[in-house]
Write an enzyme that holds these catalytic residues in place. Sequence first.
Site, PDB file in Angstrom:
ATOM      1  N   ASP A 109       0.750  -1.226  -0.006  1.00  0.00           N
ATOM      2  CA  ASP A 109       0.204   0.014   0.030  1.00  0.00           C
ATOM      3  C   ASP A 109       0.879   1.158  -0.076  1.00  0.00           C
ATOM      4  O   ASP A 109       0.235   2.496   0.057  1.00  0.00           O
ATOM      5  CB  ASP A 109      -1.029  -0.276   1.187  1.00  0.00           C
ATOM      6  CG  ASP A 109      -0.331   0.051   2.337  1.00  0.00           C
ATOM      7  OD1 ASP A 109       0.950  -0.031   2.662  1.00  0.00           O
ATOM      8  OD2 ASP A 109      -1.111  -0.207   3.696  1.00  0.00           O
ATOM      9  N   ASP A 132      -0.878  -6.130  -0.143  1.00  0.00           N
ATOM     10  CA  ASP A 132      -1.279  -5.433   1.238  1.00  0.00           C
ATOM     11  C   ASP A 132      -2.928  -5.359   1.043  1.00  0.00           C
ATOM     12  O   ASP A 132      -3.254  -4.898   0.181  1.00  0.00           O
ATOM     13  CB  ASP A 132      -0.757  -3.961   0.895  1.00  0.00           C
ATOM     14  CG  ASP A 132       0.410  -3.984   2.216  1.00  0.00           C
ATOM     15  OD1 ASP A 132       0.533  -4.805   3.061  1.00  0.00           O
ATOM     16  OD2 ASP A 132       1.100  -3.335   1.843  1.00  0.00           O
ATOM     17  N   LYS A 182      -1.294  -9.360   3.087  1.00  0.00           N
ATOM     18  CA  LYS A 182      -0.525  -8.708   4.057  1.00  0.00           C
ATOM     19  C   LYS A 182      -1.401  -8.178   4.893  1.00  0.00           C
ATOM     20  O   LYS A 182      -1.939  -7.151   4.277  1.00  0.00           O
ATOM     21  CB  LYS A 182       0.890  -8.009   3.636  1.00  0.00           C
ATOM     22  CG  LYS A 182       1.731  -7.715   4.905  1.00  0.00           C
ATOM     23  CD  LYS A 182       3.236  -7.078   4.385  1.00  0.00           C
ATOM     24  CE  LYS A 182       3.248  -5.784   3.934  1.00  0.00           C
ATOM     25  NZ  LYS A 182       2.777  -4.671   4.632  1.00  0.00           N
ATOM     26  N   GLU A 191       8.974  -4.244  10.516  1.00  0.00           N
ATOM     27  CA  GLU A 191       9.609  -2.857   9.915  1.00  0.00           C
ATOM     28  C   GLU A 191      10.139  -1.859  11.015  1.00  0.00           C
ATOM     29  O   GLU A 191       9.414  -1.558  12.105  1.00  0.00           O
ATOM     30  CB  GLU A 191       8.237  -2.159   9.153  1.00  0.00           C
ATOM     31  CG  GLU A 191       8.761  -0.688   8.544  1.00  0.00           C
ATOM     32  CD  GLU A 191       7.791  -0.314   7.590  1.00  0.00           C
ATOM     33  OE1 GLU A 191       6.941  -1.003   7.188  1.00  0.00           O
ATOM     34  OE2 GLU A 191       8.038   0.943   7.312  1.00  0.00           O
TER      35      GLU A 191
HETATM   36  O1  KIV Z   1       3.332  -1.100   1.493  1.00  0.00           O
HETATM   37  C1  KIV Z   1       4.704  -1.543   1.634  1.00  0.00           C
HETATM   38  O2  KIV Z   1       5.397  -1.322   0.618  1.00  0.00           O
HETATM   39  C2  KIV Z   1       5.242  -2.116   2.758  1.00  0.00           C
HETATM   40  C3  KIV Z   1       6.581  -2.522   2.751  1.00  0.00           C
HETATM   41  C4  KIV Z   1       7.258  -1.523   3.240  1.00  0.00           C
HETATM   42  C5  KIV Z   1       6.877  -3.553   3.730  1.00  0.00           C
HETATM   43  O3  KIV Z   1       4.484  -2.541   3.636  1.00  0.00           O
END
Ligand code: KIV
Length: 286
Positions: free
Chosen positions: A45, A84, A114, A183
Amino acid sequence: MTKLTVAGLIAFKQQRKKITMITAYDAPSARFADDAGIDAILVGDSAAMTVFGYEETTAITLEEMLLLARAARRGTTRALLVADMPFGSVQVSDAATVANALRFVNEAGVDAVKIEAAGTMTRRIGAVIDSGIPVVGHIGLTPQSADRLGGYKPQGRTAEAAEQLVEDAGALERAGCAAIVLEAMPQPVAAAITRSLTIPTIGIGAGVECDGQVLVWHDVLGLSMKVPKFVQQYADLGSEIVKALHAYIADVQSGRFPDPTHTYAMSDEERTRFEKTRHNLSATKP
Ligand code: KIV
């Protein structure tokens, strides 16, 4: 090449083979990543900022994420494709979260979703896993909760906060997560989490002891305006793009482009006939 599965990622950890993950938000980028041998592609995201120019990740919608995930799917052959679940798609209820996760599988063909959550939301993640959809967890600096965390700040820097992260990670593993993104946290904390789990950890700003690493496409390739401290930039494509566009503008303005090699030929005979027709037409005009 055999397609990577969630079980394959877990096997990487057992074999002590580092997992490589990068974000991608469209078919050509996913294809480049896949061809380069990246293990997992994340339709993150972060696209809220990198693609759509929003200020926050929370601005991106489910429909926008699905559109990007479908595009990335078309470019991905071998890598595990993870998308995501955006802010708003997991907040309402278990049933709504499962329905939204199913859209990523059915409409975009992702291998896993995710979800940025821990604590009381772990049960909700369990509901998605129970429905048969693999889930990658995400703890530490979770950008969807940046306001609650006091901004984009590293997490787990006190003993208590670090212990909480270890507990959250354990709860996510027990809920059935396939892997966890860690993270922005101190390396010893990420290392302790990594040692405590049988599922892989994928770090971003969490040090070298994670089972793998993930970075954002635009940061790696020099396409971002501002990059976090933990990023290693491997190319400066932004400068290359500007250089190429300057050359294009100059060539068009000076008449150097297009040259005869960029145009289509016509036989002399057809050209003469065409010019004669034009001539006759203009002669008959009042
Ligand atoms: O949205 C994204 O790119 C992420 C990464 C930073 C792990 O969640």
